[in-house]
Design a protein around this motif. Structure first.
Motif, short mmCIF file in Angstrom:
data_model
loop_
_atom_site.label_atom_id
_atom_site.label_comp_id
_atom_site.label_asym_id
_atom_site.label_seq_id
_atom_site.Cartn_x
_atom_site.Cartn_y
_atom_site.Cartn_z
N LEU A 28 0.85 -1.19 0.00
CA LEU A 28 0.00 0.00 0.00
C LEU A 28 0.89 1.24 0.00
CD1 LEU A 28 -2.63 -1.17 2.63
CD2 LEU A 28 -2.82 -1.23 0.13
N ILE A 29 0.87 1.97 -1.10
CA ILE A 29 1.65 3.20 -1.21
C ILE A 29 0.70 4.33 -0.83
CG2 ILE A 29 2.95 4.70 -2.74
CD1 ILE A 29 2.63 0.98 -3.40
N PHE A 114 -0.60 -0.89 -4.81
CA PHE A 114 -1.75 0.00 -4.92
C PHE A 114 -1.42 1.34 -4.27
CE2 PHE A 114 -3.68 -4.13 -5.36
CZ PHE A 114 -4.72 -3.94 -6.26
N SER A 115 -1.81 2.42 -4.92
CA SER A 115 -1.61 3.76 -4.39
C SER A 115 -2.91 4.24 -3.75
CB SER A 115 -1.21 4.71 -5.53
OG SER A 115 -1.08 6.02 -5.06
N ILE A 116 -2.77 4.88 -2.59
CA ILE A 116 -3.91 5.44 -1.87
C ILE A 116 -3.55 6.86 -1.45
CG2 ILE A 116 -5.34 5.29 0.22
CD1 ILE A 116 -4.89 2.24 0.14
N LYS A 117 -4.42 7.81 -1.79
CA LYS A 117 -4.21 9.19 -1.35
C LYS A 117 -5.03 9.42 -0.10
CE LYS A 117 -2.97 10.80 -5.77
NZ LYS A 117 -2.95 11.51 -6.91
N THR A 118 -4.43 10.13 0.86
CA THR A 118 -5.12 10.35 2.13
C THR A 118 -4.86 11.75 2.65
OG1 THR A 118 -5.46 9.49 4.36
CG2 THR A 118 -3.21 9.46 3.55
N ASN A 119 -5.81 12.24 3.45
CA ASN A 119 -5.62 13.48 4.20
C ASN A 119 -5.25 13.19 5.64
OD1 ASN A 119 -6.29 15.17 2.01
ND2 ASN A 119 -8.46 14.87 2.40
N LYS A 120 -5.33 11.93 6.01
CA LYS A 120 -5.02 11.52 7.38
C LYS A 120 -3.52 11.61 7.59
CE LYS A 120 -5.86 7.58 10.45
NZ LYS A 120 -6.49 8.22 11.57
N GLU A 121 -3.10 12.14 8.71
CA GLU A 121 -1.67 12.32 8.98
C GLU A 121 -1.11 11.32 9.99
OE1 GLU A 121 0.51 14.40 7.43
OE2 GLU A 121 -1.12 14.93 6.09
N ALA A 122 -1.95 10.78 10.86
CA ALA A 122 -1.45 9.89 11.92
C ALA A 122 -2.09 8.52 11.79
CB ALA A 122 -1.76 10.48 13.29
N LEU A 142 17.65 10.44 3.99
CA LEU A 142 17.79 10.57 5.44
C LEU A 142 17.37 9.29 6.18
CD1 LEU A 142 16.30 14.15 5.93
CD2 LEU A 142 18.72 13.50 5.75
N TYR A 143 16.75 8.37 5.47
CA TYR A 143 16.19 7.18 6.09
C TYR A 143 16.75 5.92 5.44
CZ TYR A 143 12.88 10.63 7.74
OH TYR A 143 12.32 11.73 8.31
N ASN A 144 16.76 4.86 6.20
CA ASN A 144 17.19 3.56 5.70
C ASN A 144 15.99 2.90 5.02
OD1 ASN A 144 18.58 1.15 5.25
ND2 ASN A 144 18.03 0.34 7.27
N ILE A 145 15.73 3.32 3.80
CA ILE A 145 14.57 2.81 3.04
C ILE A 145 15.03 1.61 2.24
CG2 ILE A 145 12.82 3.34 1.31
CD1 ILE A 145 13.19 6.29 2.07
N HIS A 146 14.24 0.55 2.30
CA HIS A 146 14.59 -0.63 1.52
C HIS A 146 14.47 -0.29 0.03
CE1 HIS A 146 14.60 -4.63 -0.18
NE2 HIS A 146 15.20 -5.00 0.96
N GLU A 147 15.38 -0.84 -0.76
CA GLU A 147 15.42 -0.54 -2.19
C GLU A 147 14.09 -0.80 -2.90
OE1 GLU A 147 17.64 -3.34 -4.78
OE2 GLU A 147 18.02 -4.45 -2.93
N TYR A 148 13.33 -1.80 -2.45
CA TYR A 148 12.06 -2.08 -3.11
C TYR A 148 11.05 -0.95 -2.86
CZ TYR A 148 13.80 -6.81 -3.98
OH TYR A 148 14.53 -7.88 -4.41
N SER A 149 11.10 -0.32 -1.72
CA SER A 149 10.18 0.78 -1.45
C SER A 149 10.60 2.08 -2.12
CB SER A 149 10.01 0.99 0.07
OG SER A 149 9.12 0.04 0.60
N THR A 150 11.89 2.26 -2.39
CA THR A 150 12.32 3.49 -3.07
C THR A 150 11.72 3.57 -4.47
OG1 THR A 150 14.37 2.52 -3.91
CG2 THR A 150 14.49 3.65 -1.78
N LYS A 151 11.42 2.44 -5.08
CA LYS A 151 10.83 2.44 -6.43
C LYS A 151 9.46 3.10 -6.44
CE LYS A 151 13.37 -1.62 -7.81
NZ LYS A 151 13.36 -3.00 -8.22
N TYR A 152 8.78 3.11 -5.30
CA TYR A 152 7.44 3.66 -5.26
C TYR A 152 7.41 5.19 -5.35
CZ TYR A 152 6.08 -1.08 -3.96
OH TYR A 152 5.86 -2.44 -3.94
N PHE A 153 8.56 5.85 -5.21
CA PHE A 153 8.59 7.29 -5.39
C PHE A 153 8.37 7.67 -6.85
CE2 PHE A 153 11.03 7.12 -1.35
CZ PHE A 153 10.25 7.99 -0.62
N ASN A 154 8.51 6.73 -7.76
CA ASN A 154 8.33 7.00 -9.18
C ASN A 154 6.86 7.02 -9.62
OD1 ASN A 154 11.13 7.05 -9.55
ND2 ASN A 154 11.20 4.83 -9.75
N PHE A 155 5.95 6.75 -8.69
CA PHE A 155 4.53 6.65 -9.06
C PHE A 155 3.70 7.69 -8.32
CE2 PHE A 155 6.37 2.49 -9.69
CZ PHE A 155 6.00 2.23 -10.98
#
Length: 155
Positions: A28-29, A114-122, A142-155
């Motif tokens: 869930l992105i 799957f991408s989900i847009k939200t207004n919820k912050e917490a 700044l964070y130790n992000i797993h390589e598989y999750s970094t790909k989700y910034f492209n979407f």
């Protein structure tokens, strides 16, 4: 959504499946209004101590729409429905390790993202993550992000 608890596997059954089969899962992105992605620091292998998007496996005989509801509720205590989500793509994740300490068990996920847009912050933490952060493309280093999750910034 009705959870069929008979689809939960005993530890040895689950270990056998991970050792012998690819696991079908959902990631869930979840993006906020600033295009930041919600990620949690994983407590368990694979990807222990890395930031990763919420997700989980699909149970046998579970519809994808039901899995999205169950996984979102289990991971972040907020139930999203398939109508809230947009399918991005499928991905394959290969890990040299698994939940168990045995060296001969690797993990292979086939992930439906799957991408989900939200207004919820917490969101409430569940047992898979020690903390959650909203992470942007600009501050990801700044964070130790797993390589598989970094790909989700492209979407």
């Amino acid at each position: 959504m009705t959870i069929n608890y008979s689809n939960y596997l005993e530890n040895e059954e689950w270990k056998f499946c991970v050792k012998k089969l690819p696991i079908i899962a959902i990631d869930l992105i979840i993006k906020n209004k600033h295009s930041e992605i919600l990620m949690g620091r994983r407590l368990n292998n694979p990807a222990k101590n890395s930031f990763f998007v919420p997700g989980g496996r699909i149970f046998k005989n579970e519809k994808i729409e039901d899995a999205i509801e169950r996984i979102s509720n289990n991971e972040i205590s907020k139930t999203y429905k398939i109508k809230d989500a947009s399918f991005i793509n499928y991905f394959e994740h290969f890990y040299p390790n698994s939940l168990w300490e045995e060296k001969d068990i690797s993990t292979h996920y086939i992930v439906l993202a799957f991408s989900i847009k939200t207004n919820k912050e917490a969101f409430n933490l569940k047992n898979q993550h020690s903390e959650f952060k909203w992470i942007s493309y600009k501050n990801q280093e700044l964070y130790n992000i797993h390589e598989y999750s970094t790909k989700y910034f492209n979407f």
